[in-house]
Write a protein that holds these residues in place. Structure first.
Motif, mmCIF file in Angstrom:
data_model
loop_
_atom_site.group_PDB
_atom_site.id
_atom_site.type_symbol
_atom_site.label_atom_id
_atom_site.label_comp_id
_atom_site.label_asym_id
_atom_site.label_seq_id
_atom_site.Cartn_x
_atom_site.Cartn_y
_atom_site.Cartn_z
ATOM 1 N N LEU A 62 0.842 -1.201 0.000
ATOM 2 C CA LEU A 62 0.000 0.000 0.000
ATOM 3 C C LEU A 62 0.875 1.247 0.000
ATOM 4 N N VAL A 63 1.937 1.203 0.799
ATOM 5 C CA VAL A 63 2.849 2.344 0.876
ATOM 6 C C VAL A 63 3.542 2.530 -0.472
ATOM 7 N N GLU A 64 4.008 1.443 -1.061
ATOM 8 C CA GLU A 64 4.699 1.517 -2.349
ATOM 9 C C GLU A 64 3.781 2.117 -3.413
ATOM 10 N N ARG A 65 2.507 1.681 -3.441
ATOM 11 C CA ARG A 65 1.559 2.217 -4.429
ATOM 12 C C ARG A 65 1.362 3.716 -4.226
ATOM 13 N N ALA A 66 1.175 4.107 -2.959
ATOM 14 C CA ALA A 66 0.848 5.512 -2.670
ATOM 15 C C ALA A 66 2.008 6.454 -2.975
ATOM 16 N N VAL A 67 3.228 6.048 -2.611
ATOM 17 C CA VAL A 67 4.342 6.988 -2.801
ATOM 18 C C VAL A 67 4.680 7.170 -4.283
ATOM 19 N N HIS A 68 4.288 6.205 -5.124
ATOM 20 C CA HIS A 68 4.554 6.343 -6.560
ATOM 21 C C HIS A 68 3.339 6.833 -7.342
ATOM 22 N N ARG A 69 2.228 7.051 -6.645
ATOM 23 C CA ARG A 69 0.997 7.453 -7.351
ATOM 24 C C ARG A 69 1.044 8.959 -7.678
ATOM 25 N N ASP A 103 4.343 15.067 -20.973
ATOM 26 C CA ASP A 103 3.748 16.405 -20.822
ATOM 27 C C ASP A 103 2.707 16.479 -19.688
ATOM 28 N N ALA A 104 2.623 15.433 -18.864
ATOM 29 C CA ALA A 104 1.627 15.438 -17.783
ATOM 30 C C ALA A 104 1.990 16.484 -16.732
ATOM 31 N N GLU A 105 0.957 17.055 -16.105
ATOM 32 C CA GLU A 105 1.194 18.004 -14.995
ATOM 33 C C GLU A 105 0.914 17.238 -13.711
ATOM 34 N N LEU A 106 1.982 16.695 -13.136
ATOM 35 C CA LEU A 106 1.793 15.714 -12.065
ATOM 36 C C LEU A 106 1.597 16.335 -10.681
ATOM 37 N N GLU A 107 0.738 15.650 -9.925
ATOM 38 C CA GLU A 107 0.465 16.081 -8.558
ATOM 39 C C GLU A 107 0.540 14.853 -7.648
ATOM 40 N N HIS A 108 1.193 15.001 -6.496
ATOM 41 C CA HIS A 108 1.261 13.918 -5.513
ATOM 42 C C HIS A 108 0.377 14.316 -4.340
ATOM 43 N N ARG A 109 -0.762 13.627 -4.180
ATOM 44 C CA ARG A 109 -1.717 14.009 -3.128
ATOM 45 C C ARG A 109 -1.072 13.983 -1.743
ATOM 46 N N GLY A 110 -1.455 14.938 -0.920
ATOM 47 C CA GLY A 110 -0.889 15.040 0.428
ATOM 48 C C GLY A 110 -1.066 13.757 1.221
ATOM 49 N N ASP A 111 -2.240 13.101 1.074
ATOM 50 C CA ASP A 111 -2.473 11.893 1.875
ATOM 51 C C ASP A 111 -1.839 10.658 1.249
ATOM 52 N N VAL A 164 0.273 7.883 4.891
ATOM 53 C CA VAL A 164 -0.264 6.564 4.510
ATOM 54 C C VAL A 164 -0.096 5.594 5.675
ATOM 55 N N ARG A 165 1.094 5.599 6.281
ATOM 56 C CA ARG A 165 1.328 4.674 7.398
ATOM 57 C C ARG A 165 0.371 4.956 8.556
ATOM 58 N N GLN A 166 0.103 6.237 8.803
ATOM 59 C CA GLN A 166 -0.819 6.607 9.879
ATOM 60 C C GLN A 166 -2.227 6.118 9.561
ATOM 61 N N ARG A 167 -2.655 6.269 8.309
ATOM 62 C CA ARG A 167 -4.010 5.843 7.921
ATOM 63 C C ARG A 167 -4.131 4.313 7.984
ATOM 64 N N ILE A 168 -3.064 3.611 7.638
ATOM 65 C CA ILE A 168 -3.094 2.146 7.730
ATOM 66 C C ILE A 168 -3.203 1.724 9.197
ATOM 67 N N ALA A 169 -2.438 2.416 10.057
ATOM 68 C CA ALA A 169 -2.472 2.080 11.492
ATOM 69 C C ALA A 169 -3.880 2.302 12.049
ATOM 70 N N THR A 170 -4.527 3.396 11.637
ATOM 71 C CA THR A 170 -5.891 3.684 12.100
ATOM 72 C C THR A 170 -6.838 2.569 11.641
ATOM 73 N N TYR A 171 -6.658 2.139 10.395
ATOM 74 C CA TYR A 171 -7.501 1.067 9.845
ATOM 75 C C TYR A 171 -7.289 -0.228 10.638
ATOM 76 N N GLU A 172 -6.026 -0.521 10.958
ATOM 77 C CA GLU A 172 -5.742 -1.767 11.676
ATOM 78 C C GLU A 172 -6.343 -1.754 13.077
ATOM 79 N N THR A 173 -6.314 -0.597 13.715
ATOM 80 C CA THR A 173 -6.924 -0.490 15.050
ATOM 81 C C THR A 173 -8.424 -0.751 14.942
ATOM 82 N N MET A 174 -9.035 -0.173 13.922
ATOM 83 C CA MET A 174 -10.482 -0.335 13.742
ATOM 84 C C MET A 174 -10.845 -1.797 13.474
ATOM 85 N N THR A 175 -10.106 -2.438 12.554
ATOM 86 C CA THR A 175 -10.481 -3.808 12.194
ATOM 87 C C THR A 175 -10.163 -4.788 13.319
#
Ligand code: AMP
Length: 207
Positions: free
Chosen positions: A119-126, A146-154, A160-171
Protein backbone atom coordinates in the motif's frame (compact mmCIF):
# COMPACT_ATOMS: atom_id res chain seq x y z
CA UNK A 1 -27.31 -9.40 -0.27
CA UNK A 2 -26.54 -7.31 2.78
CA UNK A 3 -22.84 -6.73 2.79
CA UNK A 4 -20.06 -4.81 4.48
CA UNK A 5 -16.86 -4.11 2.58
CA UNK A 6 -13.70 -3.14 4.43
CA UNK A 7 -10.15 -2.58 3.26
CA UNK A 8 -7.14 -0.42 4.12
CA UNK A 9 -6.64 2.93 2.35
CA UNK A 10 -5.47 2.37 -1.22
CA UNK A 11 -6.55 -1.29 -1.39
CA UNK A 12 -8.97 -0.64 -4.24
CA UNK A 13 -12.10 -0.80 -2.07
CA UNK A 14 -13.90 1.90 -4.08
CA UNK A 15 -13.32 0.10 -7.38
CA UNK A 16 -14.44 -3.27 -6.01
CA UNK A 17 -17.49 -1.71 -4.34
CA UNK A 18 -18.58 -0.25 -7.66
CA UNK A 19 -18.18 -3.57 -9.51
CA UNK A 20 -19.99 -5.55 -6.82
CA UNK A 21 -22.91 -3.13 -6.50
CA UNK A 22 -23.42 -3.03 -10.27
CA UNK A 23 -23.36 -6.83 -10.43
CA UNK A 24 -25.78 -7.35 -7.54
CA UNK A 25 -27.99 -4.31 -8.24
CA UNK A 26 -27.61 -2.96 -4.72
CA UNK A 27 -26.75 0.56 -3.52
CA UNK A 28 -23.35 1.44 -2.09
CA UNK A 29 -23.89 3.25 1.20
CA UNK A 30 -20.96 5.28 2.43
CA UNK A 31 -21.38 7.11 5.75
CA UNK A 32 -18.43 9.37 4.82
CA UNK A 33 -20.23 10.47 1.66
CA UNK A 34 -23.53 10.93 3.49
CA UNK A 35 -21.80 13.09 6.09
CA UNK A 36 -20.02 15.17 3.43
CA UNK A 37 -23.38 15.66 1.67
CA UNK A 38 -25.00 16.72 4.96
CA UNK A 39 -22.17 19.18 5.50
CA UNK A 40 -22.53 20.61 1.98
CA UNK A 41 -26.25 21.12 2.66
CA UNK A 42 -25.42 22.93 5.90
CA UNK A 43 -27.09 20.13 7.91
CA UNK A 44 -24.05 19.11 9.96
CA UNK A 45 -23.53 20.96 13.25
CA UNK A 46 -20.27 22.94 13.30
CA UNK A 47 -18.80 20.89 16.14
CA UNK A 48 -19.27 17.66 14.15
CA UNK A 49 -17.89 19.23 10.97
CA UNK A 50 -14.77 20.19 12.95
CA UNK A 51 -14.39 16.66 14.33
CA UNK A 52 -14.69 15.30 10.80
CA UNK A 53 -12.11 17.72 9.43
CA UNK A 54 -9.69 16.56 12.12
CA UNK A 55 -10.21 12.93 11.05
CA UNK A 56 -11.96 11.94 14.29
CA UNK A 57 -14.96 9.63 14.42
CA UNK A 58 -18.41 11.13 14.84
CA UNK A 59 -20.66 9.88 17.69
CA UNK A 60 -22.00 6.33 17.29
CA UNK A 61 -25.60 7.36 18.03
CA UNK A 62 -25.54 10.00 15.30
CA UNK A 63 -24.05 7.69 12.66
CA UNK A 64 -26.45 4.88 13.63
CA UNK A 65 -29.42 7.19 13.20
CA UNK A 66 -28.17 8.25 9.77
CA UNK A 67 -27.75 4.62 8.67
CA UNK A 68 -31.07 3.58 10.24
CA UNK A 69 -32.93 6.10 8.10
CA UNK A 70 -30.99 5.23 4.95
CA UNK A 71 -31.56 1.47 5.26
CA UNK A 72 -35.34 1.88 5.28
CA UNK A 73 -35.27 3.47 1.79
CA UNK A 74 -36.88 1.49 -1.02
CA UNK A 75 -33.61 0.89 -2.89
CA UNK A 76 -32.28 -1.15 0.05
CA UNK A 77 -34.98 -3.83 -0.23
CA UNK A 78 -32.76 -6.10 -2.34
CA UNK A 79 -29.80 -5.43 -0.07
CA UNK A 80 -26.95 -2.97 0.24
CA UNK A 81 -23.21 -2.65 0.53
CA UNK A 82 -21.94 -0.67 3.50
CA UNK A 83 -18.70 1.25 3.06
CA UNK A 84 -17.07 3.07 5.98
CA UNK A 85 -19.63 1.71 8.45
CA UNK A 86 -19.53 0.17 11.04
CA UNK A 87 -16.29 1.58 12.42
CA UNK A 88 -16.75 0.68 16.10
CA UNK A 89 -18.08 -2.32 18.05
CA UNK A 90 -21.03 -0.17 19.21
CA UNK A 91 -21.93 0.58 15.59
CA UNK A 92 -21.67 -3.12 14.70
CA UNK A 93 -24.02 -4.19 17.51
CA UNK A 94 -26.32 -1.24 16.71
CA UNK A 95 -26.53 -2.44 13.10
CA UNK A 96 -27.30 -6.00 14.22
CA UNK A 97 -30.14 -4.74 16.44
CA UNK A 98 -31.49 -2.55 13.68
CA UNK A 99 -31.54 -5.38 11.12
CA UNK A 100 -32.87 -7.85 13.70
CA UNK A 101 -35.92 -5.63 14.27
CA UNK A 102 -36.63 -5.82 10.52
CA UNK A 103 -36.22 -9.61 10.58
CA UNK A 104 -33.08 -9.20 8.45
CA UNK A 105 -29.41 -10.00 8.91
CA UNK A 106 -26.06 -9.41 7.29
CA UNK A 107 -24.92 -11.95 4.69
CA UNK A 108 -21.18 -11.30 4.60
CA UNK A 109 -18.36 -9.01 5.59
CA UNK A 110 -15.66 -8.83 2.92
CA UNK A 111 -12.21 -7.76 4.08
CA UNK A 112 -9.82 -6.87 1.25
CA UNK A 113 -6.29 -7.67 2.31
CA UNK A 114 -3.20 -5.96 0.90
CA UNK A 115 0.14 -5.95 2.76
CA UNK A 116 1.01 -2.56 4.27
CA UNK A 117 4.33 -2.36 2.40
CA UNK A 118 2.52 -2.70 -0.91
CA UNK A 119 0.00 0.00 0.00
CA UNK A 120 2.85 2.34 0.88
CA UNK A 121 4.70 1.52 -2.35
CA UNK A 122 1.56 2.22 -4.43
CA UNK A 123 0.85 5.51 -2.67
CA UNK A 124 4.34 6.99 -2.80
CA UNK A 125 4.55 6.34 -6.56
CA UNK A 126 1.00 7.45 -7.35
CA UNK A 127 0.66 10.70 -9.33
CA UNK A 128 -2.39 12.44 -10.78
CA UNK A 129 -2.29 14.45 -13.99
CA UNK A 130 -3.93 17.73 -12.95
CA UNK A 131 -5.23 18.37 -16.46
CA UNK A 132 -6.95 15.04 -17.07
CA UNK A 133 -7.44 13.60 -13.58
CA UNK A 134 -5.80 10.37 -14.76
CA UNK A 135 -3.88 8.38 -12.17
CA UNK A 136 -0.42 6.95 -12.86
CA UNK A 137 2.16 4.86 -11.03
CA UNK A 138 5.65 6.20 -11.68
CA UNK A 139 7.03 2.69 -12.27
CA UNK A 140 4.23 0.40 -13.51
CA UNK A 141 2.06 2.91 -15.45
CA UNK A 142 4.37 5.89 -16.09
CA UNK A 143 2.73 9.20 -17.07
CA UNK A 144 3.31 10.88 -20.46
CA UNK A 145 6.14 13.42 -20.60
CA UNK A 146 3.75 16.41 -20.82
CA UNK A 147 1.63 15.44 -17.78
CA UNK A 148 1.19 18.00 -14.99
CA UNK A 149 1.79 15.71 -12.06
CA UNK A 150 0.46 16.08 -8.56
CA UNK A 151 1.26 13.92 -5.51
CA UNK A 152 -1.72 14.01 -3.13
CA UNK A 153 -0.89 15.04 0.43
CA UNK A 154 -2.47 11.89 1.87
CA UNK A 155 -0.30 9.74 -0.43
CA UNK A 156 2.89 10.73 1.39
CA UNK A 157 4.52 7.86 3.27
CA UNK A 158 4.04 9.10 6.85
CA UNK A 159 0.37 9.93 6.22
CA UNK A 160 -0.26 6.56 4.51
CA UNK A 161 1.33 4.67 7.40
CA UNK A 162 -0.82 6.61 9.88
CA UNK A 163 -4.01 5.84 7.92
CA UNK A 164 -3.09 2.15 7.73
CA UNK A 165 -2.47 2.08 11.49
CA UNK A 166 -5.89 3.68 12.10
CA UNK A 167 -7.50 1.07 9.84
CA UNK A 168 -5.74 -1.77 11.68
CA UNK A 169 -6.92 -0.49 15.05
CA UNK A 170 -10.48 -0.34 13.74
CA UNK A 171 -10.48 -3.81 12.19
CA UNK A 172 -8.85 -5.34 15.27
CA UNK A 173 -12.08 -4.43 17.04
CA UNK A 174 -14.53 -5.29 14.26
CA UNK A 175 -13.29 -8.32 12.34
CA UNK A 176 -13.25 -10.76 15.30
CA UNK A 177 -16.86 -9.73 15.98
CA UNK A 178 -17.92 -10.86 12.48
CA UNK A 179 -15.52 -13.79 12.36
CA UNK A 180 -17.17 -15.23 15.47
CA UNK A 181 -20.53 -15.11 13.63
CA UNK A 182 -19.08 -16.89 10.58
CA UNK A 183 -19.65 -13.86 8.35
CA UNK A 184 -16.08 -12.79 7.63
CA UNK A 185 -14.65 -13.41 4.14
CA UNK A 186 -10.98 -12.45 3.81
CA UNK A 187 -10.09 -11.73 0.18
CA UNK A 188 -6.57 -11.32 -1.23
CA UNK A 189 -6.58 -7.78 -2.68
CA UNK A 190 -3.27 -8.12 -4.56
CA UNK A 191 -3.55 -8.37 -8.35
CA UNK A 192 -5.51 -6.88 -11.22
CA UNK A 193 -8.94 -5.31 -10.68
CA UNK A 194 -10.52 -8.24 -12.55
CA UNK A 195 -8.64 -10.89 -10.55
CA UNK A 196 -9.66 -9.34 -7.24
CA UNK A 197 -13.28 -8.91 -8.43
CA UNK A 198 -13.36 -12.61 -9.28
CA UNK A 199 -12.05 -13.53 -5.81
CA UNK A 200 -14.73 -11.35 -4.22
CA UNK A 201 -17.38 -13.06 -6.36
CA UNK A 202 -16.08 -16.50 -5.36
CA UNK A 203 -15.99 -15.54 -1.68
CA UNK A 204 -19.70 -14.67 -1.85
CA UNK A 205 -20.88 -17.75 -3.74
CA UNK A 206 -22.54 -20.45 -1.70
CA UNK A 207 -20.12 -23.33 -1.12
P1 AMP B 1 -14.66 8.29 5.03
O1 AMP B 1 -14.97 8.98 3.72
O2 AMP B 1 -15.36 6.97 5.16
O3 AMP B 1 -13.19 8.19 5.30
O4 AMP B 1 -15.27 9.22 6.18
C1 AMP B 1 -14.88 10.55 6.36
C2 AMP B 1 -15.09 10.99 7.80
O5 AMP B 1 -16.47 10.90 8.15
C3 AMP B 1 -14.38 10.15 8.83
O6 AMP B 1 -13.03 10.55 9.00
C4 AMP B 1 -15.23 10.41 10.08
O7 AMP B 1 -14.94 11.68 10.61
C5 AMP B 1 -16.63 10.45 9.50
N1 AMP B 1 -17.23 9.10 9.47
C6 AMP B 1 -17.55 8.38 8.35
N2 AMP B 1 -18.09 7.19 8.68
C7 AMP B 1 -18.11 7.14 10.04
C8 AMP B 1 -18.54 6.16 10.98
N3 AMP B 1 -19.03 4.97 10.60
N4 AMP B 1 -18.43 6.46 12.30
C9 AMP B 1 -17.92 7.64 12.71
N5 AMP B 1 -17.49 8.61 11.88
C10 AMP B 1 -17.58 8.36 10.55
Amino acid sequence: MRLILVGPPGAGKGTQAEILCARLGIPQISTGEMLRAAQAEGDLPEELARQMAEGGLLPDAMVLELIGTRLTAADCRAGFLLDGFPRTAAQATGLDDMLGKQGAALDSVIALEVPAEQLVERAVHRRTDKRTGKIYHLKSTPPPADAELEHRGDDHEDVVRQRIATYETMTAELLPFYDARGLLRRVDGVGSVEAVAERVRAALSPT
